[in-house]
Design a protein around this motif. Structure first.
Motif, PDB file in Angstrom:
ATOM      1  N   LYS A 133      23.287  56.830  37.517  1.00 36.18           N
ATOM      2  CA  LYS A 133      24.384  56.324  38.340  1.00 36.18           C
ATOM      3  C   LYS A 133      23.826  55.612  39.567  1.00 36.18           C
ATOM      4  N   THR A 134      24.411  54.436  39.867  1.00 35.57           N
ATOM      5  CA  THR A 134      24.047  53.682  41.060  1.00 35.57           C
ATOM      6  C   THR A 134      25.329  53.181  41.727  1.00 35.57           C
ATOM      7  N   LYS A 135      25.197  52.687  42.936  1.00 35.01           N
ATOM      8  CA  LYS A 135      26.344  52.115  43.649  1.00 35.01           C
ATOM      9  C   LYS A 135      26.619  50.680  43.204  1.00 35.01           C
ATOM     10  N   GLU A 136      25.627  50.083  42.592  1.00 31.26           N
ATOM     11  CA  GLU A 136      25.757  48.709  42.109  1.00 31.26           C
ATOM     12  C   GLU A 136      26.160  48.710  40.638  1.00 31.26           C
ATOM     13  N   PRO A 137      26.837  47.700  40.173  1.00 36.34           N
ATOM     14  CA  PRO A 137      27.203  46.445  40.815  1.00 36.34           C
ATOM     15  C   PRO A 137      28.522  46.491  41.600  1.00 36.34           C
ATOM     16  N   LEU A 138      29.164  47.667  41.649  1.00 32.94           N
ATOM     17  CA  LEU A 138      30.461  47.766  42.325  1.00 32.94           C
ATOM     18  C   LEU A 138      30.371  47.415  43.807  1.00 32.94           C
ATOM     19  N   LEU A 139      29.294  47.822  44.474  1.00 31.19           N
ATOM     20  CA  LEU A 139      29.136  47.538  45.903  1.00 31.19           C
ATOM     21  C   LEU A 139      29.110  46.031  46.167  1.00 31.19           C
ATOM     22  N   SER A 140      28.316  45.300  45.425  1.00 27.20           N
ATOM     23  CA  SER A 140      28.239  43.845  45.599  1.00 27.20           C
ATOM     24  C   SER A 140      29.537  43.163  45.176  1.00 27.20           C
ATOM     25  N   LEU A 141      30.130  43.647  44.111  1.00 27.40           N
ATOM     26  CA  LEU A 141      31.395  43.083  43.651  1.00 27.40           C
ATOM     27  C   LEU A 141      32.491  43.284  44.694  1.00 27.40           C
ATOM     28  N   SER A 142      32.545  44.469  45.301  1.00 28.54           N
ATOM     29  CA  SER A 142      33.526  44.764  46.350  1.00 28.54           C
ATOM     30  C   SER A 142      33.324  43.888  47.576  1.00 28.54           C
ATOM     31  N   ALA A 143      32.069  43.616  47.914  1.00 29.42           N
ATOM     32  CA  ALA A 143      31.775  42.787  49.079  1.00 29.42           C
ATOM     33  C   ALA A 143      32.155  41.329  48.832  1.00 29.42           C
ATOM     34  N   HIS A 144      32.121  40.911  47.573  1.00 32.44           N
ATOM     35  CA  HIS A 144      32.384  39.503  47.240  1.00 32.44           C
ATOM     36  C   HIS A 144      33.860  39.217  46.962  1.00 32.44           C
ATOM     37  N   ARG A 145      34.581  40.197  46.424  1.00 31.94           N
ATOM     38  CA  ARG A 145      35.963  39.979  46.005  1.00 31.94           C
ATOM     39  C   ARG A 145      36.919  40.661  46.976  1.00 31.94           C
ATOM     40  N   ALA A 146      37.902  39.938  47.458  1.00 33.62           N
ATOM     41  CA  ALA A 146      38.891  40.509  48.380  1.00 33.62           C
ATOM     42  C   ALA A 146      39.965  41.251  47.582  1.00 33.62           C
ATOM     43  N   GLY A 147      40.556  42.259  48.213  1.00 36.10           N
ATOM     44  CA  GLY A 147      41.634  43.007  47.566  1.00 36.10           C
ATOM     45  C   GLY A 147      41.113  43.940  46.500  1.00 36.10           C
ATOM     46  N   LYS A 148      41.933  44.163  45.471  1.00 38.05           N
ATOM     47  CA  LYS A 148      41.542  45.036  44.378  1.00 38.05           C
ATOM     48  C   LYS A 148      40.321  44.449  43.674  1.00 38.05           C
ATOM     49  N   VAL A 149      39.336  45.279  43.419  1.00 37.08           N
ATOM     50  CA  VAL A 149      38.094  44.819  42.804  1.00 37.08           C
ATOM     51  C   VAL A 149      38.342  44.570  41.313  1.00 37.08           C
ATOM     52  N   THR A 150      38.212  43.312  40.917  1.00 37.45           N
ATOM     53  CA  THR A 150      38.399  42.940  39.517  1.00 37.45           C
ATOM     54  C   THR A 150      37.169  42.190  39.025  1.00 37.45           C
ATOM     55  N   PHE A 151      36.980  42.260  37.726  1.00 38.02           N
ATOM     56  CA  PHE A 151      35.884  41.520  37.096  1.00 38.02           C
ATOM     57  C   PHE A 151      36.240  41.349  35.632  1.00 38.02           C
ATOM     58  N   GLY A 152      36.385  40.109  35.191  1.00 38.21           N
ATOM     59  CA  GLY A 152      36.763  39.830  33.819  1.00 38.21           C
ATOM     60  C   GLY A 152      38.265  39.826  33.651  1.00 38.21           C
ATOM     61  N   VAL A 153      38.704  39.488  32.447  1.00 36.59           N
ATOM     62  CA  VAL A 153      40.135  39.422  32.150  1.00 36.59           C
ATOM     63  C   VAL A 153      40.437  40.120  30.826  1.00 36.59           C
ATOM     64  N   TYR A 154      41.667  40.622  30.739  1.00 35.84           N
ATOM     65  CA  TYR A 154      42.181  41.169  29.486  1.00 35.84           C
ATOM     66  C   TYR A 154      42.758  40.021  28.672  1.00 35.84           C
ATOM     67  N   LEU A 155      42.508  40.030  27.380  1.00 33.29           N
ATOM     68  CA  LEU A 155      43.046  39.008  26.489  1.00 33.29           C
ATOM     69  C   LEU A 155      43.928  39.652  25.429  1.00 33.29           C
ATOM     70  N   THR A 156      44.968  38.932  25.038  1.00 33.24           N
ATOM     71  CA  THR A 156      45.759  39.324  23.882  1.00 33.24           C
ATOM     72  C   THR A 156      45.718  38.177  22.881  1.00 33.24           C
ATOM     73  N   HIS A 157      45.637  38.535  21.623  1.00 29.58           N
ATOM     74  CA  HIS A 157      45.569  37.532  20.567  1.00 29.58           C
ATOM     75  C   HIS A 157      46.963  36.968  20.350  1.00 29.58           C
ATOM     76  N   GLY A 158      47.050  35.666  20.238  1.00 26.94           N
ATOM     77  CA  GLY A 158      48.331  35.022  19.981  1.00 26.94           C
ATOM     78  C   GLY A 158      48.159  33.904  18.988  1.00 26.94           C
ATOM     79  N   ALA A 159      48.558  34.147  17.752  1.00 28.84           N
ATOM     80  CA  ALA A 159      48.426  33.123  16.722  1.00 28.84           C
ATOM     81  C   ALA A 159      49.660  32.234  16.734  1.00 28.84           C
ATOM     82  N   PRO A 160      49.504  30.943  17.074  1.00 26.46           N
ATOM     83  CA  PRO A 160      50.646  30.040  17.033  1.00 26.46           C
ATOM     84  C   PRO A 160      51.101  29.799  15.593  1.00 26.46           C
ATOM     85  N   GLU A 161      52.374  29.434  15.415  1.00 22.32           N
ATOM     86  CA  GLU A 161      52.891  29.152  14.077  1.00 22.32           C
ATOM     87  C   GLU A 161      52.083  28.039  13.438  1.00 22.32           C
ATOM     88  N   GLY A 162      51.841  28.182  12.155  1.00 19.78           N
ATOM     89  CA  GLY A 162      51.096  27.165  11.433  1.00 19.78           C
ATOM     90  C   GLY A 162      49.588  27.294  11.565  1.00 19.78           C
TER      91      GLY A 162
END
Length: 133
Positions: free
Chosen positions: A84-113
């Motif tokens: 266990k280390t404090k990183e990368p959360l410490l650096s991420l928290s220092a760089h990102r304002a507000g709630k600490v986020t990294f990456g995105v959630y995706l949902t699959h969406g198949a268009p018609e056809g």
């Protein structure tokens, strides 16, 4: 999904801080990627550009961005050793304002056809669609 360029930015921030990791050893890029436990890792152009996408197509597969991934101290656990280390959360928290986020959630969406079979492969073309707001 996470962006490799975002990982590299966090690695550079960790390197400049040097106070959150035990010893002088900073995790390499693959180690940091494993800590975020992403299903997909893309090679973007700009760090955190994925935060501004609403949809994207990877190969022949369409995805909707369902939101940003909130992060906690679990990203500080080396997936190989359990250390266990404090990183990368410490650096991420220092760089990102507000709630600490990294990456995105995706949902699959198949268009018609669209083809019934979706295939994701290493090296597939990524076509992002930015948010309209």
């Amino acid at each position: 999904m996470i962006n490799r360029v975002s990982v590299e930015l966090i690695q550079n921030l960790m390197s400049s801080r040097q106070d959150g990791c035990e010893g002088d050893q900073l995790p390499d890029t693959q180690n940091v990627i494993r800590r975020f436990r992403a299903n997909l890792v893309i090679a973007g152009v700009e760090p955190f550009e994925e935060d501004n996408w609403s949809h994207l197509i990877i190969g022949n597969t369409r995805f909707m961005v369902a939101g940003r991934c909130g992060r906690c101290q679990m990203v500080g656990i080396d997936q190989d050793t359990g250390t266990k280390t404090k990183e990368p959360l410490l650096s991420l928290s220092a760089h990102r304002a507000g709630k600490v986020t990294f990456g995105v959630y995706l949902t699959h969406g198949a268009p018609e056809g669209s083809p019934a079979t979706s295939v994701l492969s290493v090296g597939s073309l990524i076509q992002p669609e930015p948010n309209s707001n």
